[in-house]
Design an enzyme around this catalytic site. Structure first.
Site, PDB file in Angstrom:
ATOM      1  N   GLU A 153       1.103  -1.583  -0.056  1.00 25.82           N
ATOM      2  CA  GLU A 153      -0.078  -0.042   0.110  1.00 25.82           C
ATOM      3  C   GLU A 153       0.677   1.634   0.215  1.00 25.82           C
ATOM      4  OE1 GLU A 153      -3.273   1.390   2.612  1.00 25.82           O
ATOM      5  OE2 GLU A 153      -4.059  -0.350   1.875  1.00 25.82           O
TER       6      GLU A 153
ATOM      7  N   ASP B  68      -3.684  -3.082   2.760  1.00 26.00           N
ATOM      8  CA  ASP B  68      -4.202  -3.005   4.211  1.00 26.00           C
ATOM      9  C   ASP B  68      -5.477  -4.113   4.058  1.00 26.00           C
ATOM     10  OD1 ASP B  68      -1.886  -1.706   5.302  1.00 26.00           O
ATOM     11  OD2 ASP B  68      -3.486   0.248   5.329  1.00 26.00           O
TER      12      ASP B  68
ATOM     13  N   TYR C  39      -2.284  -3.540  12.780  1.00 22.31           N
ATOM     14  CA  TYR C  39      -2.939  -3.152  12.677  1.00 22.31           C
ATOM     15  C   TYR C  39      -3.725  -1.867  13.330  1.00 22.31           C
ATOM     16  CZ  TYR C  39      -5.657  -0.688   7.743  1.00 22.31           C
ATOM     17  OH  TYR C  39      -6.145  -0.447   7.150  1.00 22.31           O
TER      18      TYR C  39
END
Length: 931
Positions: free
Chosen positions: A7, A105, A311
């Protein structure tokens, strides 16, 4: 080749390092984009979305009569690249790939970013195999497991993201355009409206209305102070709040000794350990440490990218069974948290705490690697430590309190005192962010009688509801289904950057209120959470394959058409309502000269406060340029000038409060006024009484007006105007010096540009010329490092010399040639021989002599004799006939003023040698040949 698409660049680099193991990773830069290669794999990072959704061509003109704001609802959309270099590189690498892994992600936004990358790959390599690596932390174990067990892209999850993109574009663009046109606002003053943004702003405005409309109610609180074993403590009347004044005073009068203990209750209370962090609870906890929602998420994102925490965008508050909690504890051992980890391992609860929300996408936020304060820096360390300690707290036993409650009777009036003592700290040992406040009461038996030391009756008022803090607003948004865990803090950031709200806790600005008032009156659907919550729920159904993307977008279009039915029917009313209210947002008060409104005005990069009576009234107040922040008025008012205070707002920076603009204007110009030799305290006061505050005001006034305003003669007024002109020139030269210092000397902590400039002024260095004459030691004394000091001096000497040459009258075309030849000091033209100057610049010798004469006169120095081109040419032939003397030697001799046989014969060989570097013996040979 196996192409891996992450990402961001930072995650691409880390993924490559993990997968490469002991193998060396080759870093390549293609334009401005990095790739990381090892074995047969290449990893490249995106910048989040590298394509964006926009309307088809033809909808850019806001004032089009064909493509009105309403037509945006049904307008077609296209995807276009926003990062062309990354897109081109992805497609170039994809052509060579036989396997592509999407490693973005794993959430709605990440899956959509992955699908965008998938489409870029498929456009150039339709048959390549594409899979998906899913992970919740960028750690070796998670990354290796994700690549060993790849899955397919979740197209339903991506479709939900696409639906949100399209719906938000449609609502935001159509409503923003309609409202801005109705209120006649454009450029940076457009009125932004959004599907989530508007109901969120409405909550802040509604809360402000509640506060303003709140009518406080008076109540009384009755308490007494007593004592046991020299320990004084307080007991409160069991009524709590008396709303009847007479009843309160009667109860106070009736409170008499003896104070008898009628009931003793002792017990224990369990203080539950906190549950794991999801995004919202993390933001709330970080807010208590002083972090804004956006800043907390920015830091957490960085920690995740670097592999320190999991995360940070998650709705989960239950650790999954697959999460190796023992492994995480072992990872944290041996560092700063070693003692805390050891204590948790010895006293660990049987099962970790769990919250009410459980999901399968990501675990709660937890640490994934050990770190130190030195590596992370203070700001990141605070957030990392918060995550670590929260994790430890969720594995720790509950805390326990011993509680005591006494009930007293004082002649028929009942009082109560409560105490608590922490007997088992439990999780509080490792999580110090929640204060454990103990209230220790002395041991008292039932039936005991105590003295009454004081009876106190306090009159109080009920308080209005509190404004929303950022963290509390995010909690309420979650409760109402507004936005997502990934976007709520961004929505608040947009409201702040668009100047709809300010402060913390948040309060609406005048323009924020105007927008919500207009929408509430004519299209309340936009400001109510129901519509947004419905769309969010339906987008969740897309993820579950229970609704299609197109279906939800179609439903959204129907909703928006209904909204526009109301808006278009009341367009002029909406526009007038907003304009009436927002005119006030730029009005700071009355003009001290004519009494009309003073308003904030913007013009490109400059901004000022000007009178509405212009051009008849030219009164104005200068403000710092928009580079320092856009000026807005605040609710505070100057007691002296009755003008609203000004605040400068700049995205990514703390607001700068200027205070009263006129007070600031006056104070910032006093020093400049005292540059005028005739300035006195009395004259300054008379100028201010006539609203003349700057040297430019004085310089710009006709002498007759200045004389009349100050009650002085016309000649004295002319003299003041001349002094003001001189002061302006000093200020201009200081500004030039300040710009050069800012350009060359980097600021650092304890060494601001303002501090350096003040030191230079103290040393008598106020312009470029004075700087060019300075010594390095003087600049170092002012706080400038030696390297920067040398660079500053070189540039100052160049600029100062260039100016002097220009002032002396050297034409621009010739000046450029002198500078290109390295001749920048005026002294050079007076001392360097004309043949040398002509040869270096290519300018005719006669013309050079004219320039030399101009400069020498300017400097007050004698002009050297004129030398013609013919004389130089004749001399050249004479000298080149000497054996061993060529063109290169001739140029060097010109530098010493030797340009013909005569000047060579008259020259001092030792001096010529020192200037030219030609050996003295050789010069003797040249002279001997001529003799």
């Amino acid at each position: 080749m196996h192409l891996i698409i992450a990402e961001k660049n930072i995650s691409a680099k880390r993924i490559a390092q993990i997968l490469a193991g002991d193998e060396k990773v080759k870093t390549t830069k293609d334009g401005s984009v990095f790739t990381y290669s090892f074995d047969n794999r290449t990893v490249v990072g995106l910048k989040g979305h590298v394509v964006e959704v926009d309307f088809e061509p033809g909808y850019a003109n806001w004032r089009s009569t064909t493509h009105t704001p309403r037509t945006l609802i049904d307008a077609g959309t296209v995807k276009k690249p926003t990062e062309k270099k990354i897109v081109n590189l992805i497609q170039k690498l994809a052509k060579k790939a036989d396997l592509v892994t999407i490693a973005t992600d794993y959430d709605t936004e990440g899956e959509l970013i992955g699908k965008e990358a998938y489409e870029l790959v498929r456009a150039v390599n339709p048959d390549v195999r594409v899979n998906r690596a899913r992970f919740s932390a960028i750690t070796p174990a998670e990354i290796r497991a994700a690549f060993e067990n790849p899955v397919e892209l979740d197209f339903d999850l991506a479709a939900a993201g696409e639906a949100r993109q399209t719906v938000d574009l449609m609502w935001g663009a159509a409503l923003t355009r309609f409202l801005s046109l109705a209120a006649r606002r454009g450029g940076r003053d457009i009125l932004s409206v959004g599907r989530v943004q508007s109901p969120t702003l409405a909550m802040i405005v509604d809360r402000e209305r509640e506060i303003e409309n709140f009518v406080p109610q008076t109540y009384w609180v009755l308490s007494l102070t007593t004592e046991k074993d020299r320990t004084t403590f307080e007991a409160r009347h069991t009524t709590g709040r008396f709303t009847d004044r007479d009843a309160a005073f009667t109860a106070k009068e009736r409170t008499k000794e003896p104070l008898v203990v009628t009931e003793v209750k002792e017990g224990q209370k369990v203080d539950r350990a906190p549950t794991p962090f999801d995004t919202t609870t993390f933001i709330v906890a970080a807010a208590r440490l002083g972090f804004s929602a956006a800043n907390a998420m920015r830091i957490a994102e960085g920690l995740y990218m670097n592999g320190y925490i999991s995360y940070p965008r998650t709705d989960n508050t239950v650790y999954p069974g697959s999460l190796n909690l023992n492994g995480i504890l072992e990872t944290l051992k041996g560092g700063v948290f070693d003692k805390d980890v050891a204590w948790v391992q010895q006293n660990r609860r049987s099962k970790p705490t769990r919250g009410k929300k459980e999901s399968t996408d990501h675990p709660p936020i937890h640490p994934t690697a050990a770190a130190t304060r030195e590596v992370l820096g203070e700001e990141q360390w605070k957030v990392y430590e918060l995550v670590v300690r929260r994790f430890l707290a969720t594995l720790s036993p509950d805390a326990k309190w011993a509680t005591t409650r006494y009930t007293f009777d004082a002649s028929g009036e009942t009082y109560r005192a409560a105490g608590g003592r922490l007997i088992e700290a439990g999780w509080r040992r490792v999580y110090p962010y929640s204060e454990a406040k103990e209230t220790i009461l002395p041991a008292i038996g039932q039936g005991e009688k105590l003295p009454i030391r004081e009876v106190k009756l306090e009159e109080k008022e009920t308080q209005p509801p509190a404004r929303y803090s950022q963290s509390r607003l995010i909690q309420v948004m979650e409760e109402l289904g507004l936005g997502t865990k990934s976007t709520r803090h961004e929505v608040i950031g947009k409201l702040i950057s668009r100047r709809y709200v300010e402060g913390n806790p948040l309060r609406p600005t005048l323009v924020g209120r105007a927008v919500i008032d207009a929408l509430d009156n004519h299209a309340a659907t936009i400001t109510e959470p129901e519509m947004t919550r419905t769309l969010e729920e339906h987008m969740q159904l897309i993820k579950q394959s229970r609704r299609s993307r197109d279906d939800v977008i179609h439903e959204s279009r129907q909703m928006l058409h209904q909204v526009f039915d109301n808006l278009e029917a009341h367009e002029s009313e909406i526009g007038n309502e907003i304009m009436e209210q927002t005119a006030e947002e730029r009005t700071v008060g009355s003009c001290p000269v004519c009494g009309r409104d003073l308003r904030i005005r913007h013009s490109g990069a400059s901004q000022f406060i000007g009178c509405n009576g212009y051009p008849e009234c030219r009164f104005n107040i200068s403000l710092p340029g928009t580079a320092w922040g856009r000026a807005i008025r605040t609710d505070e008012t100057c007691e002296k000038h009755n003008l609203a205070h000004i605040r400068l707002i700049k995205k990514g920076a703390r607001p700068w409060d200027l205070g009263c603009p006129l007070c600031n204007h006056i104070s910032s110009n006093i020093e400049a006024l005292y540059l005028m030799p005739s300035m006195t305290d009395d004259l300054l006061q008379r100028l201010h009484e006539q609203h003349i505050y700057t040297v430019s005001d004085i310089a710009g006034m006709p002498p007759e007006e200045l004389a009349e305003a100050l009650g002085i003669g016309i000649e004295e007024a002319r003299g003041l105007a001349g002094e003001a002109e001189d002061a302006l020139e000093v200020l201009r030269r200081r500004s030039e010096l300040r710009k050069l210092v800012r350009k060359i000397v980097p600021p650092r902590k304890g060494r601001s540009h303002a501090k350096i400039f003040k030191s230079l002024l103290d040393e008598g260095i106020g312009d470029l010329h004075a700087l060019s004459q300075a010594e390095v030691a003087t600049l170092k004394k002012a706080g400038i490092p030696e390297t920067a000091a040398n660079e500053l001096l070189d540039e100052a000497r160049r600029l100062s010399g260039e100016r002097a040459l220009r002032e002396a009258g050297v034409p621009a075309v010739s000046l450029k040639k002198y500078l290109e030849a390295g001749i920048s000091r005026p002294e050079d033209l007076c001392y360097l021989p004309i043949p040398y100057l002509a040869g270096k610049t290519g300018i005719n010798p006669e013309t050079v002599h004219k320039h030399v004469d101009l400069v020498c006169r300017h400097l007050g120095r004698p002009t050297p004799p004129k030398i013609t081109r013919q004389a130089i040419e004749r001399g050249r032939k004479e000298l080149l006939e000497i054996p061993g003397l060529g063109e290169a030697t001739l140029q060097r001799l010109h530098l010493a003023g030797v340009y013909n046989a005569e000047t060579l014969l008259e020259a001092d060989p030792e001096m010529v040698s020192s200037i030219t570097g030609i050996p003295k013996a050789r010069i003797h040979d040249y002279i001997g040949h001529l003799k």
